[in-house]
Write a protein that holds these residues in place. Structure first.
Motif, PDB file in Angstrom:
ATOM      1  N   LEU A 155       2.805  15.678  -5.651  1.00  0.00           N
ATOM      2  CA  LEU A 155       3.145  14.672  -4.643  1.00  0.00           C
ATOM      3  C   LEU A 155       1.891  14.060  -4.041  1.00  0.00           C
ATOM      4  O   LEU A 155       1.819  12.836  -3.832  1.00  0.00           O
ATOM      5  N   SER A 156       0.881  14.878  -3.762  1.00  0.00           N
ATOM      6  CA  SER A 156      -0.367  14.357  -3.197  1.00  0.00           C
ATOM      7  C   SER A 156      -1.036  13.378  -4.150  1.00  0.00           C
ATOM      8  O   SER A 156      -1.518  12.311  -3.742  1.00  0.00           O
ATOM      9  N   THR A 157      -1.059  13.729  -5.428  1.00  0.00           N
ATOM     10  CA  THR A 157      -1.660  12.837  -6.420  1.00  0.00           C
ATOM     11  C   THR A 157      -0.855  11.557  -6.557  1.00  0.00           C
ATOM     12  O   THR A 157      -1.417  10.462  -6.701  1.00  0.00           O
ATOM     13  N   SER A 158       0.472  11.666  -6.502  1.00  0.00           N
ATOM     14  CA  SER A 158       1.324  10.480  -6.605  1.00  0.00           C
ATOM     15  C   SER A 158       1.075   9.526  -5.446  1.00  0.00           C
ATOM     16  O   SER A 158       0.993   8.300  -5.640  1.00  0.00           O
ATOM     17  N   LEU A 159       0.941  10.057  -4.248  1.00  0.00           N
ATOM     18  CA  LEU A 159       0.670   9.208  -3.091  1.00  0.00           C
ATOM     19  C   LEU A 159      -0.704   8.543  -3.206  1.00  0.00           C
ATOM     20  O   LEU A 159      -0.874   7.371  -2.856  1.00  0.00           O
ATOM     21  N   PHE A 160      -1.664   9.292  -3.699  1.00  0.00           N
ATOM     22  CA  PHE A 160      -2.992   8.716  -3.921  1.00  0.00           C
ATOM     23  C   PHE A 160      -2.929   7.554  -4.901  1.00  0.00           C
ATOM     24  O   PHE A 160      -3.529   6.494  -4.685  1.00  0.00           O
TER      25      PHE A 160
END
Length: 414
Positions: free
Chosen positions: A54-59
């Motif tokens: 999720l963190s990578t997707s938001l980035f």
């Protein structure tokens, strides 16, 4: 017209565009910067121990929004370009424009190439550096809690593959039942696949260079280089071999950053406004070879090849072919354009250095607090000036290339 006259005319046209469109340009830039910063902050808060995907997707969403707003900055200049909207086959060399459509179509057409060019010149590294700054401020030195890690080769390869599959599915849905949701998913997935692919390429390149530097052939090449440099005479107060060696070390990077990068951005600007040079197969129209080409296109192997390379031909090849438009504009135009971009970079660089000098040394917490604001102001100034130069240069390239042998295209868009 001399190069100096061309430079003055280019700067004058860029200033005219900037004076007219700076509110729209600033609005698009601030929107992209705001979404990018927000996604980076949320990604940082989530961390990477439990919420890595999720963190990578938001980035990635933040990066796509940032680049998409840069594309819209360029497109917002269209009403101020005198050559856009004019048509007529003034010369014999073919050239045309494929209508792009609305903003979503424009983004789907050029977002991938823009991210590819940006990534080739360090977009991923710059964005990750900003994200790591935010992670450092929140998590300290606990690297396990950081929301991104570029060293995870398999993870980023998986992101590239999954994003490509999602893009194909969303694109198929959008073609059957057009809508904002499938188009938005396709857009984000397209940007994610390109960005992740370049992260993987950078890692492979780094590993390849490490391997090459350990090979005997590389060492022989380094020894040969030193031997050739040692043949140069040493002048008083000047170590000529060392000077020439240092020059050769920085020359490729300087040419790439100062010449190739601006030229690719001008080609991307042409793609944003719809420039399309004729494909090679278009030259066969009306000839005996047209039926032969049509028969070959019906074979299973050809259809498979066209499917695999479809996106490459539709999105990336036109950008490379747009370099023909720039080349046909002449050396004086190219020189003036490269100098104009260098002047913009010089002005913004001096502004940033002067701002840091004026602020002076501050504690680490205050430094981490003002750096994002300084990035916003400096980036806003830089992008406003650069986009105005891109638009003015593209308009001038159309005029110059029409005189030099490329037909002036008919543009269509909103």
């Amino acid at each position: 017209m001399t190069t100096l006259n061309a430079l003055v005319a280019l700067l004058r046209d860029a200033a005219r565009l900037l004076a007219r469109f700076w509110p729209k340009l600033a609005a698009w830039y601030c929107l992209g910067w705001g979404v990018n910063t927000l996604m980076s902050q949320v990604s940082t808060v989530l961390g990477g121990e439990r919420w890595l995907v999720l963190s990578t997707s938001l980035f990635i969403i933040g990066v796509v929004a940032w680049v998409g707003c840069l594309v819209m900055m360029i497109h917002s200049l269209q009403p101020g370009l005198s050559e856009v909207g004019r048509g007529g086959p003034e010369t014999a060399v073919p050239g045309t424009v494929t209508p792009i459509g609305d903003r979503t179509d424009i983004l789907l057409s050029v977002l991938g190439p823009v991210i590819a060019v940006y990534s080739a010149w360090g977009l991923a590294e710059d964005q990750v550096a900003k994200l790591l700054t935010a992670n450092l401020a929140l998590h300290g030195l606990d690297a396990r809690s950081y929301s991104i890690n570029l060293s995870q080769f398999r993870f980023w390869l998986g992101v590239a593959v999954v994003a490509w599959v999602v893009k194909r599915i969303a694109g198929a849905i959008d073609r059957r039942k057009p809508g904002n949701l499938p188009a938005g998913v396709e857009l984000v997935a397209d940007g994610a696949s390109v960005l992740a692919l370049f992260v993987v390429i950078n890692q492979l390149t780094s590993q390849l260079m490490d391997w090459l530097e350990g090979r005997m052939l590389w060492r022989w090449g380094a020894e040969l280089r030193r031997s050739l440099l040692d043949l140069l005479p040493s002048l008083p107060y000047l170590d000529l071999p060392e000077l020439v060696g240092a020059f050769l070390d920085v020359l490729p990077g300087a040419v790439a950053d100062s010449v190739l990068y601006p030229l690719f951005w001008l080609a991307l600007t042409a793609a944003v406004f719809g420039w399309r040079d004729f494909e090679g197969r278009d030259l066969l129209t009306g000839t005996r070879l047209e039926s032969v080409a049509s028969h070959l296109n019906d074979s299973p192997a050809t259809r498979l090849g066209l499917f695999v390379t479809g996106e490459l031909r539709e999105k990336y090849v036109p950008v490379l072919r747009a370099l023909r438009l720039i080349w046909a504009s002449g050396g004086q135009f190219i020189g003036a354009y490269v100098v104009a971009v260098a002047l913009v970079n010089l002005v913004t660089g001096v502004f940033r250095v002067g701002s840091v000098w004026w602020i002076g040394p501050r504690p680490i917490d205050q430094t981490l607090a003002y750096v994002p604001l300084l990035d916003l102001v400096t980036g806003l100034l830089s992008q406003l000036l650069l986009v105005a130069v891109y638009g003015a240069a593209f308009d001038a390239a159309l005029r110059a290339s029409a005189r030099g042998g490329i037909r002036r295209p008919v543009f269509s868009g909103r």
